[in-house]
Design a protein around this motif. Structure first.
Motif, PDB file in Angstrom:
ATOM      1  N   ASN A  53     -12.712  71.361  41.528  1.00 28.13           N
ATOM      2  CA  ASN A  53     -11.306  71.752  41.471  1.00 28.13           C
ATOM      3  C   ASN A  53     -10.744  72.901  41.813  1.00 28.13           C
ATOM      4  OD1 ASN A  53     -11.030  69.350  40.420  1.00 28.13           O
ATOM      5  ND2 ASN A  53     -10.172  70.238  38.015  1.00 28.13           N
ATOM      6  N   MET A  54     -11.430  73.367  43.451  1.00 26.54           N
ATOM      7  CA  MET A  54     -10.730  74.756  43.505  1.00 26.54           C
ATOM      8  C   MET A  54     -10.390  73.986  44.856  1.00 26.54           C
ATOM      9  SD  MET A  54     -13.645  77.759  42.836  1.00 26.54           S
ATOM     10  CE  MET A  54     -12.510  78.808  44.191  1.00 26.54           C
ATOM     11  N   HIS A  55     -10.787  72.901  45.281  1.00 23.73           N
ATOM     12  CA  HIS A  55     -10.076  72.511  46.421  1.00 23.73           C
ATOM     13  C   HIS A  55      -9.615  71.215  46.425  1.00 23.73           C
ATOM     14  CE1 HIS A  55     -12.995  76.118  47.715  1.00 23.73           C
ATOM     15  NE2 HIS A  55     -12.064  76.634  48.575  1.00 23.73           N
ATOM     16  N   ARG A  56      -8.631  70.300  47.701  1.00 27.37           N
ATOM     17  CA  ARG A  56      -8.967  69.142  47.562  1.00 27.37           C
ATOM     18  C   ARG A  56      -9.233  68.474  49.130  1.00 27.37           C
ATOM     19  NH1 ARG A  56      -4.331  71.780  45.257  1.00 27.37           N
ATOM     20  NH2 ARG A  56      -2.948  71.783  47.349  1.00 27.37           N
ATOM     21  N   ALA A  60     -23.853  67.675  50.211  1.00 22.39           N
ATOM     22  CA  ALA A  60     -23.845  67.638  49.270  1.00 22.39           C
ATOM     23  C   ALA A  60     -22.515  66.584  48.353  1.00 22.39           C
ATOM     24  CB  ALA A  60     -25.259  67.679  48.605  1.00 22.39           C
ATOM     25  N   ALA A  61     -22.044  67.801  48.355  1.00 26.18           N
ATOM     26  CA  ALA A  61     -20.771  67.478  47.930  1.00 26.18           C
ATOM     27  C   ALA A  61     -19.988  66.511  48.232  1.00 26.18           C
ATOM     28  CB  ALA A  61     -19.975  69.625  47.706  1.00 26.18           C
ATOM     29  N   LEU A  62     -19.538  66.751  50.087  1.00 26.48           N
ATOM     30  CA  LEU A  62     -19.184  66.483  50.806  1.00 26.48           C
ATOM     31  C   LEU A  62     -19.521  64.529  50.058  1.00 26.48           C
ATOM     32  CD1 LEU A  62     -18.502  68.209  53.818  1.00 26.48           C
ATOM     33  CD2 LEU A  62     -17.097  68.068  51.772  1.00 26.48           C
ATOM     34  N   ILE A  63     -20.924  64.706  50.452  1.00 22.50           N
ATOM     35  CA  ILE A  63     -21.137  62.902  49.935  1.00 22.50           C
ATOM     36  C   ILE A  63     -20.615  62.659  48.943  1.00 22.50           C
ATOM     37  CG2 ILE A  63     -23.612  61.271  49.951  1.00 22.50           C
ATOM     38  CD1 ILE A  63     -24.312  63.318  52.390  1.00 22.50           C
ATOM     39  N   ALA A  64     -21.123  63.420  47.680  1.00 18.73           N
ATOM     40  CA  ALA A  64     -21.095  63.114  46.699  1.00 18.73           C
ATOM     41  C   ALA A  64     -19.345  62.712  46.374  1.00 18.73           C
ATOM     42  CB  ALA A  64     -20.910  64.043  45.707  1.00 18.73           C
ATOM     43  N   ALA A  65     -18.377  63.642  46.895  1.00 18.90           N
ATOM     44  CA  ALA A  65     -17.109  63.178  46.829  1.00 18.90           C
ATOM     45  C   ALA A  65     -16.678  62.304  47.136  1.00 18.90           C
ATOM     46  CB  ALA A  65     -16.340  64.113  47.459  1.00 18.90           C
ATOM     47  N   ILE A  66     -17.294  61.882  48.333  1.00 22.49           N
ATOM     48  CA  ILE A  66     -16.990  60.372  49.152  1.00 22.49           C
ATOM     49  C   ILE A  66     -17.423  59.263  48.422  1.00 22.49           C
ATOM     50  CG2 ILE A  66     -17.404  58.722  50.989  1.00 22.49           C
ATOM     51  CD1 ILE A  66     -17.617  61.072  53.184  1.00 22.49           C
ATOM     52  N   ARG A  67     -18.585  59.052  48.139  1.00 22.95           N
ATOM     53  CA  ARG A  67     -19.265  57.493  47.510  1.00 22.95           C
ATOM     54  C   ARG A  67     -18.049  58.168  45.922  1.00 22.95           C
ATOM     55  NH1 ARG A  67     -24.663  59.642  47.291  1.00 22.95           N
ATOM     56  NH2 ARG A  67     -25.412  58.292  49.626  1.00 22.95           N
ATOM     57  N   GLU A  68     -18.005  58.893  45.638  1.00 23.51           N
ATOM     58  CA  GLU A  68     -16.724  59.047  44.109  1.00 23.51           C
ATOM     59  C   GLU A  68     -15.234  58.409  44.058  1.00 23.51           C
ATOM     60  OE1 GLU A  68     -16.494  62.999  42.917  1.00 23.51           O
ATOM     61  OE2 GLU A  68     -18.539  63.293  41.636  1.00 23.51           O
ATOM     62  N   GLY A 106      -2.581  55.382  48.124  1.00 25.62           N
ATOM     63  CA  GLY A 106      -2.335  54.155  49.125  1.00 25.62           C
ATOM     64  C   GLY A 106      -2.017  54.253  50.635  1.00 25.62           C
ATOM     65  N   GLY A 107      -2.085  53.038  51.241  1.00 24.79           N
ATOM     66  CA  GLY A 107      -2.317  52.783  52.585  1.00 24.79           C
ATOM     67  C   GLY A 107      -4.116  53.204  52.206  1.00 24.79           C
ATOM     68  N   GLY A 108      -5.181  52.561  51.673  1.00 26.80           N
ATOM     69  CA  GLY A 108      -6.115  53.222  51.766  1.00 26.80           C
ATOM     70  C   GLY A 108      -7.080  54.691  52.007  1.00 26.80           C
ATOM     71  N   VAL A 109      -5.214  55.591  51.250  1.00 29.81           N
ATOM     72  CA  VAL A 109      -6.057  57.094  51.784  1.00 29.81           C
ATOM     73  C   VAL A 109      -6.161  57.934  50.095  1.00 29.81           C
ATOM     74  CG1 VAL A 109      -4.230  59.011  52.376  1.00 29.81           C
ATOM     75  CG2 VAL A 109      -4.164  57.404  53.921  1.00 29.81           C
ATOM     76  N   PHE A 110      -6.859  58.653  50.058  1.00 28.22           N
ATOM     77  CA  PHE A 110      -7.314  59.359  48.628  1.00 28.22           C
ATOM     78  C   PHE A 110      -7.334  60.647  48.905  1.00 28.22           C
ATOM     79  CE2 PHE A 110      -9.320  55.245  49.373  1.00 28.22           C
ATOM     80  CZ  PHE A 110      -9.221  54.283  48.340  1.00 28.22           C
ATOM     81  N   LYS A 111      -7.084  61.386  47.791  1.00 27.04           N
ATOM     82  CA  LYS A 111      -7.135  62.744  47.609  1.00 27.04           C
ATOM     83  C   LYS A 111      -8.215  62.706  46.740  1.00 27.04           C
ATOM     84  CE  LYS A 111      -4.414  64.826  45.042  1.00 27.04           C
ATOM     85  NZ  LYS A 111      -3.286  65.448  43.762  1.00 27.04           N
ATOM     86  N   LYS A 112      -8.985  64.225  46.807  1.00 29.17           N
ATOM     87  CA  LYS A 112     -10.433  64.021  45.949  1.00 29.17           C
ATOM     88  C   LYS A 112     -10.489  66.178  46.209  1.00 29.17           C
ATOM     89  CE  LYS A 112     -14.288  63.388  43.979  1.00 29.17           C
ATOM     90  NZ  LYS A 112     -13.936  62.930  42.176  1.00 29.17           N
ATOM     91  N   ARG A 113     -10.708  66.068  44.401  1.00 29.28           N
ATOM     92  CA  ARG A 113     -10.932  67.487  44.206  1.00 29.28           C
ATOM     93  C   ARG A 113     -12.189  67.661  44.702  1.00 29.28           C
ATOM     94  NH1 ARG A 113      -5.965  69.596  42.378  1.00 29.28           N
ATOM     95  NH2 ARG A 113      -4.498  68.206  41.517  1.00 29.28           N
ATOM     96  N   LEU A 114     -12.971  69.043  45.275  1.00 31.08           N
ATOM     97  CA  LEU A 114     -13.896  69.511  45.661  1.00 31.08           C
ATOM     98  C   LEU A 114     -14.023  70.710  45.278  1.00 31.08           C
ATOM     99  CD1 LEU A 114     -13.376  68.846  48.784  1.00 31.08           C
ATOM    100  CD2 LEU A 114     -15.089  67.706  47.519  1.00 31.08           C
TER     101      LEU A 114
END
Length: 67
Positions: free
Chosen positions: A50-53, A21-29, A39-47
């Motif tokens: 904020n303990m993991h990127r 559920a957290a992974l799906i929420a991260a992708i939606r965000e 850049g280039g369609g690559v995104f960094k997301k904290r999970l």
């Protein structure tokens, strides 16, 4: 929307106690623009409060998890 994970990422997410559920929420965000655009369609997301990127790729799902 379809998301996929590598076997390595699945193991790392399980070890870090990050659920599907957290992974799906991260992708939606990330799709909504609530992530860092590298850049280039690559995104960094904290999970996990904020303990993991993670690195999000539009075609490949979540691929990299760092503490």
């Amino acid at each position: 929307m379809r998301a996929s994970k590598t076997a390595w990422f699945s193991k790392a997410a399980r070890k870090a106690r990050i659920g599907a559920a957290a992974l799906i929420a991260a992708i939606r965000e990330a799709v909504q623009g609530q992530s860092d655009d590298l850049g280039g369609g690559v995104f960094k997301k904290r999970l996990n409060k904020n303990m993991h990127r993670s690195i999000v790729l539009p075609e490949g799902g979540l691929l990299l998890l760092k503490e």
